[in-house]
Design a protein around this motif. Structure first.
Motif, PDB file in Angstrom:
ATOM      1  N   THR A   1     -14.620  11.147   7.952  1.00 44.50           N
ATOM      2  CA  THR A   1     -14.025  10.982   9.268  1.00 44.50           C
ATOM      3  C   THR A   1     -12.540  11.314   9.212  1.00 44.50           C
ATOM      4  O   THR A   1     -11.832  10.931   8.289  1.00 44.50           O
ATOM      5  CB  THR A   1     -14.213   9.540   9.755  1.00 44.50           C
TER       6      THR A   1
ATOM      7  N   HIS B   1      -9.330  10.347  10.086  1.00 42.52           N
ATOM      8  CA  HIS B   1      -8.657   9.133  10.582  1.00 42.52           C
ATOM      9  C   HIS B   1      -7.485   9.456  11.484  1.00 42.52           C
ATOM     10  O   HIS B   1      -7.090   8.660  12.313  1.00 42.52           O
ATOM     11  CB  HIS B   1      -8.197   8.285   9.392  1.00 42.52           C
TER      12      HIS B   1
ATOM     13  N   LEU C   1      -7.899   7.002  16.156  1.00 42.78           N
ATOM     14  CA  LEU C   1      -7.292   5.731  16.538  1.00 42.78           C
ATOM     15  C   LEU C   1      -7.481   5.473  18.029  1.00 42.78           C
ATOM     16  O   LEU C   1      -7.123   6.305  18.869  1.00 42.78           O
ATOM     17  CB  LEU C   1      -5.800   5.731  16.193  1.00 42.78           C
TER      18      LEU C   1
ATOM     19  N   SER D   1      -0.652   5.444  14.293  1.00 44.93           N
ATOM     20  CA  SER D   1      -0.762   4.806  12.975  1.00 44.93           C
ATOM     21  C   SER D   1       0.394   3.830  12.789  1.00 44.93           C
ATOM     22  O   SER D   1       1.547   4.162  13.058  1.00 44.93           O
ATOM     23  CB  SER D   1      -0.716   5.868  11.870  1.00 44.93           C
TER      24      SER D   1
ATOM     25  N   GLY E   1     -13.839   1.149  16.031  1.00 44.05           N
ATOM     26  CA  GLY E   1     -13.351   1.337  14.675  1.00 44.05           C
ATOM     27  C   GLY E   1     -14.470   1.565  13.677  1.00 44.05           C
ATOM     28  O   GLY E   1     -14.384   2.445  12.815  1.00 44.05           O
TER      29      GLY E   1
ATOM     30  N   SER F   1     -15.969   4.961  14.032  1.00 49.22           N
ATOM     31  CA  SER F   1     -15.132   6.049  13.519  1.00 49.22           C
ATOM     32  C   SER F   1     -15.200   6.170  12.000  1.00 49.22           C
ATOM     33  O   SER F   1     -14.673   7.128  11.435  1.00 49.22           O
ATOM     34  CB  SER F   1     -13.680   5.825  13.938  1.00 49.22           C
TER      35      SER F   1
ATOM     36  N   ARG G   1     -13.899   3.931   9.946  1.00 47.84           N
ATOM     37  CA  ARG G   1     -12.802   3.184   9.333  1.00 47.84           C
ATOM     38  C   ARG G   1     -13.281   1.801   8.868  1.00 47.84           C
ATOM     39  O   ARG G   1     -14.245   1.260   9.403  1.00 47.84           O
ATOM     40  CB  ARG G   1     -11.650   3.009  10.318  1.00 47.84           C
ATOM     41  N   LYS G   2     -12.551   1.275   7.902  1.00 49.99           N
ATOM     42  CA  LYS G   2     -12.810  -0.090   7.465  1.00 49.99           C
ATOM     43  C   LYS G   2     -12.201  -1.054   8.475  1.00 49.99           C
ATOM     44  O   LYS G   2     -11.026  -0.933   8.827  1.00 49.99           O
ATOM     45  CB  LYS G   2     -12.211  -0.329   6.088  1.00 49.99           C
TER      46      LYS G   2
ATOM     47  N   GLY H   1      -4.901   3.007   6.435  1.00 50.23           N
ATOM     48  CA  GLY H   1      -5.761   3.407   7.537  1.00 50.23           C
ATOM     49  C   GLY H   1      -6.796   2.400   7.985  1.00 50.23           C
ATOM     50  O   GLY H   1      -7.619   2.716   8.853  1.00 50.23           O
ATOM     51  N   ALA H   2      -6.801   1.202   7.440  1.00 55.85           N
ATOM     52  CA  ALA H   2      -7.793   0.207   7.867  1.00 55.85           C
ATOM     53  C   ALA H   2      -7.397  -0.370   9.226  1.00 55.85           C
ATOM     54  O   ALA H   2      -6.261  -0.238   9.682  1.00 55.85           O
ATOM     55  CB  ALA H   2      -7.907  -0.895   6.830  1.00 55.85           C
TER      56      ALA H   2
ATOM     57  N   THR I   1      -1.932   1.254   9.424  1.00 55.80           N
ATOM     58  CA  THR I   1      -3.092   0.550   9.973  1.00 55.80           C
ATOM     59  C   THR I   1      -2.892   0.335  11.471  1.00 55.80           C
ATOM     60  O   THR I   1      -1.846   0.662  12.036  1.00 55.80           O
ATOM     61  CB  THR I   1      -3.256  -0.812   9.292  1.00 55.80           C
TER      62      THR I   1
END
Length: 867
Positions: free
Chosen positions: A2, A4, A8, A24, A49, A52, A54-55, A102-103, A139
């Protein structure tokens, strides 16, 4: 994978458009009335989220219903804020560090943290530490606060630090979003009220509609600066309870519940201290403390000890209530310390101290930042009010950390206390005061304090620094300011220099003037030791010795120089015509009669004070009363001031448990030892309980070699002893004995070996060889910080008078045994003549073992081969 960089979103495209996108590093704070309103925004954010790739991490710590379910796919971490601020934030930051860049993060509503930590300022500190960390890792994080619940101490740092701050209103089932701060983005309608309709967020443009909505909801009012936070609200409510108690309208269980809650907020969270507090303080007492408190948090161990001791004594007897000097101290809460660290960029340096591998890293840089730091304006204003209250009376700013003076941890001498003579213009007095506070805060990062914490396994405990601001006990005598006498009292006497002395009766270390000379080891002077059951029984045998080993110098505050000074006793009393010197000193009759107009020679013996007043009886009763209340021996600091010829006041400025061991240790039967088997025999100053220990190592500093060394080399020897000490085994089956010339722990290498206590803390026995100078007697420094550590670690102290017939040291054995210095500390070749490390069997080739027997009642120690 993905992308990142393009994923968002808030999960609500219409909201994304209002905010001109999510960037970000965005920290998004929602101010809400209900958790349900916050949940309406959390669900789409979490869902988008996860979709996407992401964690998504959810921090669960509040009592409200969960915001993210266990089957959502998010990573859930449950935390308990009751573990303490440092532990809580360390766990959160560990998760963030592990997750990497990026979490996405979802936090429970932060408002409960203010209740858990009893403080809005600590909530602000939490956000100021966490928000930038998340920002650096690119993040996006969601936070929430309850509207009109917090003071400016929380709201201001949060709004100044976060990237987005938004109001969320609900009226008649409809949600409205009002962005107040959106960093690095702008549109003509961005900061307007927006209504959530379907997938869109539309600006409300009609004045009729806007006013009707905001008039009917709980908007952020104009009194936010003056609004009380959790701390203030709780104490104001307790004040109402106290008024109800006085009116007979409050049931006792309600009063007790409020009292206990306030004690945990402001007094202590140590179970043993809370037991004493609940027994001797009242709700009214705690409210009185609050009224004289700067900031929030705990008042610290030293302050608690002083306040509890005073109440113990006042309850015991009306005599004590009359005898004690009143105090009008102020208290700086421990949260002020944390806020100062956060605002001045010290927090992350300090976190290295929690780990044994890194606890000294960054300490020098941290101290420098603290000494140059700035205080929040609202704290400086309260400091100014303190100074206005005291006027130009001298004050002392004393450390009072959370762990200090508790059961098991005295921290004696580890943190600074600073006198402020408090003279000069107001601006100068304020700067002196701020400098004193910074100095004490910086002392928390000193090597001696950190090593003490590491040695006692306290690195990972919350150690905050509160402060006690006291009026200095004493009076002006011309340019000098000092009390008539001061000192330290132990309810148990670990130094029994004569068979008539009862250890259970207690002992005083007494000085004329400020008590600094009693608690800080004065290398150029002596003090008066008073066994309370035999006050006239002195260690010295005649008046010549009394004169030789009497106090010569006096510590005082010089009001003209605006600093702490010391001067010769005769010079000070010559300028103090109002002092009844005959109470504290005896005339030296051996001096030939002086010509008219010259001054009499006085020796501070305290004989009249001890023999013709009730002082000894009062101090013995004070110490016994406090020991009974603590159910433990105590260590007390005090000052004494005469107000009339026979009338005096005692100021108890500190009380803590005395960590003495072996009180009931039985006396040993005398060993029959030949001279050939004797390594050491000493008859003189012995401090510690009776014991028999096996010795496996000797660290011996040869007096002749040490005396030839330059001053700088003597410091090197002290540091080398520290390295040997740290490489030596602890006190298991066999211990280490350290022997050397002169005074251990001196600040003057001309008088002995300038080690810090951390350099010798693994030793089982410490011996001062009286060999530096003919007239240098070992100073039995009871009550000094150095000797307190010997008592606390149960280390035996003894003095060896090499020239006396009943003293003996087998130097031939020490100097002929193999020296293992280089095996312990390689590359120390230069010092092999000055320092010898002798390990006993099997290295020595001797069979059997080496034992040390100590009998403090006989003031005798013998160390010998046990064949």
């Amino acid at each position: 994978m993905t992308d990142h960089a393009t994923a968002l979103t808030t999960g609500l495209p219409g909201l994304d458009r209002v905010l001109k996108g999510i960037l970000s590093g965005d920290n998004i704070v929602w101010q809400v009335d209900t958790i349900g309103s916050y949940l309406a925004l959390v669900e789409p954010f979490c869902r988008a989220g996860l979709q996407s790739g992401r964690k998504v991490i959810y921090f669960r710590f509040a009592s409200h219903p969960p915001l993210v379910g266990p089957d959502s796919g998010a990573e859930i971490h449950e935390l308990d804020p009751a573990d303490g601020f440092e532990t809580f934030i360390a766990k959160i930051h560990a998760v963030i560090e592990n997750a990497g860049r990026g979490a996405l993060y979802i936090f429970d509503c932060m408002s409960e943290l203010a209740a858990d930590w009893y403080s809005d300022s600590m909530l602000g500190n939490f956000f100021m530490l966490t928000c930038p960390y998340l920002y650096d890792l690119e993040t996006v994080a969601y936070f929430a606060l309850f509207r009109n619940y917090h003071s400016s101490k929380a709201i201001r740092p949060i709004t100044e630090t976060t990237q987005l701050f938004l109001e969320l209103y609900r009226q008649a089932g409809t949600l409205y979003v009002h962005p107040l701060k959106v960093q690095l983005r702008y549109s003509p309608t961005m900061n307007m009220l927006h209504v959530w309709e379907g997938d869109e967020f539309r600006p409300v443009t009609s004045s009729v509609l806007i006013s009707s909505i905001l008039a009917s909801v709980n908007w952020t009012d104009l009194n936010s600066e003056a609004r009380p936070g959790y701390w203030e609200r709780t104490f104001l409510e307790a004040q109402g309870v106290q008024e109800a108690v006085q009116a007979g309208r409050c049931p006792p269980p309600r009063e007790q519940a409020v009292f206990y809650h306030l004690c945990r907020m402001a007094i202590s969270r140590d179970p043993e201290m809370l037991t004493l507090v609940s027994r001797y303080l009242t709700l009214a007492d705690v409210l009185s403390i609050w009224r004289r408190m700067i900031g929030s948090g705990l008042i610290g161990g030293k302050t608690v000890g002083m306040l509890v001791a005073r109440n113990i004594l006042k309850r015991q007897s009306p005599r004590f209530a009359e005898l004690l000097e009143e105090h009008d101290s102020f208290y700086v809460g421990s949260d002020v310390f944390y806020t100062y660290l956060v605002r001045n960029g010290v927090w992350w340096l300090r976190q290295k101290q929690r780990h044994p591998e890194t606890f000294l890293e960054g300490a020098v840089q941290a101290r420098q930042r603290i000494l140059l730091g700035q205080f929040p304006d609202y704290i400086v204003e309260q400091f100014e009010q303190i100074l206005d209250y005291f006027g130009q009376s001298p004050i002392i700013v004393r450390s009072s950390s959370l762990l200090e003076d508790n059961f098991g941890n005295s921290f004696a001498g580890k943190y600074e206390s600073v006198f402020c003579p408090n003279q000069g213009p107001r601006e100068r007095r304020l700067e002196d005061f701020l400098s004193a506070v910074r100095t004490i805060y910086a002392s928390t990062m000193s090597e001696k304090a950190l090593r003490y914490r590491e040695q006692r396994g306290l690195l990972n405990q919350d150690e905050q620094m509160a402060l006690l601001v006291m009026r200095v006990s004493g009076a002006m005598h011309g340019r000098y300011y000092y009390p008539h006498a001061a000192g330290v009292g132990f309810s148990f006497n670990p130094y029994v220099w004569h068979e008539t002395i009862d250890p259970q009766a207690g002992v005083l270390r007494l000085v004329f003037g400020l008590g600094t000379r009693a608690v800080d080891r004065a290398d150029d002077d002596y003090t008066r030791l008073v066994a309370l059951n035999a006050p006239q029984r002195r260690p010295e045998s005649n008046f010549d010795q009394v004169c030789q080993y009497a106090q010569r110098r006096v510590d005082y505050l010089d009001l003209q120089a605006n600093r702490l000074m010391s001067g010769h006793f005769l010079d000070v009393i010559a300028e103090s015509a109002d002092v009844p010197v005959e109470l504290f000193a005896s005339a030296d009759e051996s001096v030939p009669e002086a010509p008219p107009g010259s001054r009499k020679v006085w020796v501070p013996t305290f004989d009249h004070l001890l023999g013709a007043t009730n002082f000894v009886k009062d101090m013995q009763e004070i110490l016994r009363t406090l020991q009974d209340a603590y159910a433990h021996p105590v260590d007390v600091e005090f000052a004494l001031n005469f107000v009339e010829a026979r009338s005096y006041k005692i100021h108890v400025v500190q009380c803590r448990p005395l960590p003495v061991r072996g009180i009931e240790a039985p006396r040993l039967s005398a060993a029959s030892v030949t001279r050939a088997d004797t390594i050491l025999e000493a008859a003189g100053a012995v401090i510690g309980h009776s014991r028999r220990i096996r010795l496996d190592r000797f660290i011996y500093v040869a007096p002749s070699a040490y005396n030839r060394l330059a001053i700088q080399d003597r410091y090197e020897v002290a540091r080398l002893i520290g390295r040997i000490n740290h490489a030596s085994p602890g006190r298991g089956a066999g211990g280490t004995m350290i022997l050397g010339p002169g005074r251990w722990g001196t600040s003057d290498p001309f008088l002995g070996i300038p080690v810090a206590f951390a350099d010798i803390n693994r030793a089982a026995a410490l011996c001062e060889i009286v060999a530096m100078h003919e007239h240098l007697m070992p100073d039995v420094s009871l009550g000094t910080h150095f000797l307190n550590e010997l008592v606390e670690t149960d280390m035996l102290y003894l003095a060896l008078f090499a020239q006396r017939g009943n003293n003996y040291l087998n130097t031939a054995w020490l100097e002929s045994s193999p020296n293992r210095l280089l095996a312990v500390v390689p590359k120390a070749d230069r010092w092999v003549d000055a320092i010898r490390v002798v390990d006993t069997a099997p290295a020595s080739g001797e069979t059997g073992s080496i034992l040390l027997d100590a009998d403090p009642f006989e003031q005798r120690v013998i160390c010998y081969f046990k064949r």
